[in-house]
Write an enzyme that holds these catalytic residues in place. Structure first.
Site, PDB file in Angstrom:
ATOM      1  N   GLU A 137       0.838  -1.209   0.000  1.00 35.12           N
ATOM      2  CA  GLU A 137       0.000   0.000   0.000  1.00 35.12           C
ATOM      3  C   GLU A 137       0.868   1.252   0.000  1.00 35.12           C
ATOM      4  OE1 GLU A 137      -2.550   1.527  -0.426  1.00 35.12           O
ATOM      5  OE2 GLU A 137      -4.343   0.704   0.461  1.00 35.12           O
ATOM      6  N   ASP A 163      -4.300   5.045   6.545  1.00 37.30           N
ATOM      7  CA  ASP A 163      -4.803   6.263   7.194  1.00 37.30           C
ATOM      8  C   ASP A 163      -5.772   5.830   8.300  1.00 37.30           C
ATOM      9  OD1 ASP A 163      -6.209   8.699   7.677  1.00 37.30           O
ATOM     10  OD2 ASP A 163      -5.739   9.418   5.689  1.00 37.30           O
ATOM     11  N   PHE A 215      -2.185  16.477   4.374  1.00 38.50           N
ATOM     12  CA  PHE A 215      -2.588  15.907   3.087  1.00 38.50           C
ATOM     13  C   PHE A 215      -1.380  15.821   2.170  1.00 38.50           C
ATOM     14  CE2 PHE A 215      -4.444  15.311  -0.992  1.00 38.50           C
ATOM     15  CZ  PHE A 215      -5.542  14.511  -0.721  1.00 38.50           C
ATOM     16  N   VAL A 216      -0.970  14.605   1.870  1.00 43.81           N
ATOM     17  CA  VAL A 216       0.256  14.410   1.092  1.00 43.81           C
ATOM     18  C   VAL A 216      -0.049  13.836  -0.286  1.00 43.81           C
ATOM     19  CG1 VAL A 216       1.833  14.201   3.049  1.00 43.81           C
ATOM     20  CG2 VAL A 216       0.648  12.163   2.218  1.00 43.81           C
ATOM     21  N   ASP A 221      -2.352  10.863  -4.847  1.00 46.91           N
ATOM     22  CA  ASP A 221      -2.966  11.900  -5.669  1.00 46.91           C
ATOM     23  C   ASP A 221      -3.826  12.890  -4.895  1.00 46.91           C
ATOM     24  OD1 ASP A 221      -5.111   9.977  -5.100  1.00 46.91           O
ATOM     25  OD2 ASP A 221      -6.264  11.105  -6.572  1.00 46.91           O
ATOM     26  N   ARG A 237       0.430  12.210  -8.894  1.00 45.85           N
ATOM     27  CA  ARG A 237       0.968  10.870  -8.598  1.00 45.85           C
ATOM     28  C   ARG A 237       2.386  10.731  -9.137  1.00 45.85           C
ATOM     29  NH1 ARG A 237      -3.405   7.485  -6.972  1.00 45.85           N
ATOM     30  NH2 ARG A 237      -5.400   7.939  -7.952  1.00 45.85           N
TER      31      ARG A 237
HETATM   32  C1  PRP Z   1      -6.010   5.666  -0.406  1.00 41.87           C
HETATM   33  C2  PRP Z   1      -4.822   4.751  -0.152  1.00 41.87           C
HETATM   34  C3  PRP Z   1      -5.422   3.591   0.601  1.00 41.87           C
HETATM   35  C4  PRP Z   1      -6.541   4.258   1.374  1.00 41.87           C
HETATM   36  C5  PRP Z   1      -6.065   4.486   2.775  1.00 41.87           C
HETATM   37  O1  PRP Z   1      -6.661   5.245  -1.542  1.00 41.87           O
HETATM   38  O2  PRP Z   1      -4.220   4.326  -1.348  1.00 41.87           O
HETATM   39  O3  PRP Z   1      -5.919   2.591  -0.254  1.00 41.87           O
HETATM   40  O4  PRP Z   1      -6.835   5.513   0.743  1.00 41.87           O
HETATM   41  O5  PRP Z   1      -7.063   5.129   3.534  1.00 41.87           O
HETATM   42  P1  PRP Z   1      -7.741   4.468   4.793  1.00 41.87           P
HETATM   43  O6  PRP Z   1      -6.674   3.850   5.636  1.00 41.87           O
HETATM   44  O7  PRP Z   1      -8.409   5.628   5.473  1.00 41.87           O
HETATM   45  O8  PRP Z   1      -8.747   3.448   4.317  1.00 41.87           O
HETATM   46  P2  PRP Z   1      -7.615   6.188  -2.413  1.00 41.87           P
HETATM   47  O9  PRP Z   1      -9.027   5.913  -1.998  1.00 41.87           O
HETATM   48  O10 PRP Z   1      -7.165   7.592  -2.330  1.00 41.87           O
HETATM   49  O11 PRP Z   1      -7.422   5.606  -3.873  1.00 41.87           O
HETATM   50  P3  PRP Z   1      -6.110   5.593  -4.806  1.00 41.87           P
HETATM   51  O12 PRP Z   1      -5.107   4.655  -4.176  1.00 41.87           O
HETATM   52  O13 PRP Z   1      -6.609   5.070  -6.117  1.00 41.87           O
HETATM   53  O14 PRP Z   1      -5.596   7.002  -4.896  1.00 41.87           O
END
Ligand code: PRP
Length: 184
Positions: free
Chosen positions: A101, A105, A154-155, A161, A167
């Site tokens: 990953e 978060d 916010f990174v 992204d 990205r």
């Molecule tokens: C982001 C990141 C994780 C998730 C983490 O994905 O890549 O998959 O959020 O957040 P959490 O711990 O609060 O669940 P995002 O939904 O931004 O999709 P992306 O990876 O396609 O940018």
């Protein structure tokens, strides 16, 4: 560290620091999995750059597969409802699985993925995340390999992204506050 990118306030983790840490993680993973042939599962889309660099630096043979959970677009973050938009191609039954990953978060996405993948009976299932924003955690997840603990900012960059942009940046940067958008 500063940058002249108009959307980025400051560089949180430089390209060199990222590359060095990824090499360290890959070394540790290579050692831990030296007697097996793991499958690295990239969680789309944010993990792509990290996964590619991790693969390049990993000495053990391994296969790669992908999962794409639904993103939180639309403000559903607090609900924790996650769906799979794209599933694995190969069975993971009996395999040593490393989930890769970009960021953990709240932990809701990873918690869902772990529960889902456990039902497929892998031999082992571990998490490797580049970034850990543990101060935002809502559900505990067992992270085996962690690149960096980061503050609640916010990174973007290195796969992460804002509205699908940035990205491609080779570093992790903190966004400037987005300007109020017209016509919205
Ligand atoms: C982001 C990141 C994780 C998730 C983490 O994905 O890549 O998959 O959020 O957040 P959490 O711990 O609060 O669940 P995002 O939904 O931004 O999709 P992306 O990876 O396609 O940018």
């Amino acid at each position: 560290m500063t940058t002249n990118h108009p959307a980025i306030d400051k560089i949180l983790i430089s390209k060199d620091t990222l590359q060095k840490r990824v090499q360290e993680l890959a070394k540790e993973i290579s050692q831990d999995y030296k007697n097996t042939c793991p499958v690295f599962i990239g969680v789309l889309k944010g993990s792509v750059m990290f996964l590619a660099d991790l693969m390049k630096n990993t000495a053990v043979d391994h296969s790669v597969d992908f999962l794409c959970p639904s993103s939180y677009a639309g403000g559903t973050k607090s609900t924790g409802i996650v769906r799979l938009l794209l599933d694995l191609r190969e069975s993971i039954e009996g395999k040593d699985v490393l989930l890769v990953e970009d960021i953990v978060d709240t932990g809701l996405t990873m918690n869902y993925l772990l529960e889902n993948l456990r039902t497929r009976r892998p031999r082992s299932l571990e998490i490797c995340t580049l970034l850990d924003k543990s101060s935002c955690r809502k559900v505990s997840v067992p992270i085996r390999y962690r690149g960096f603990e980061i503050p609640n900012e916010f990174v973007v960059g290195y796969g992460l992204d804002y509205r699908e942009l940035y990205r491609n940046l080779p570093y992790i940067g903190v966004m400037k506050p987005p300007k109020a958008e017209k016509n919205k």
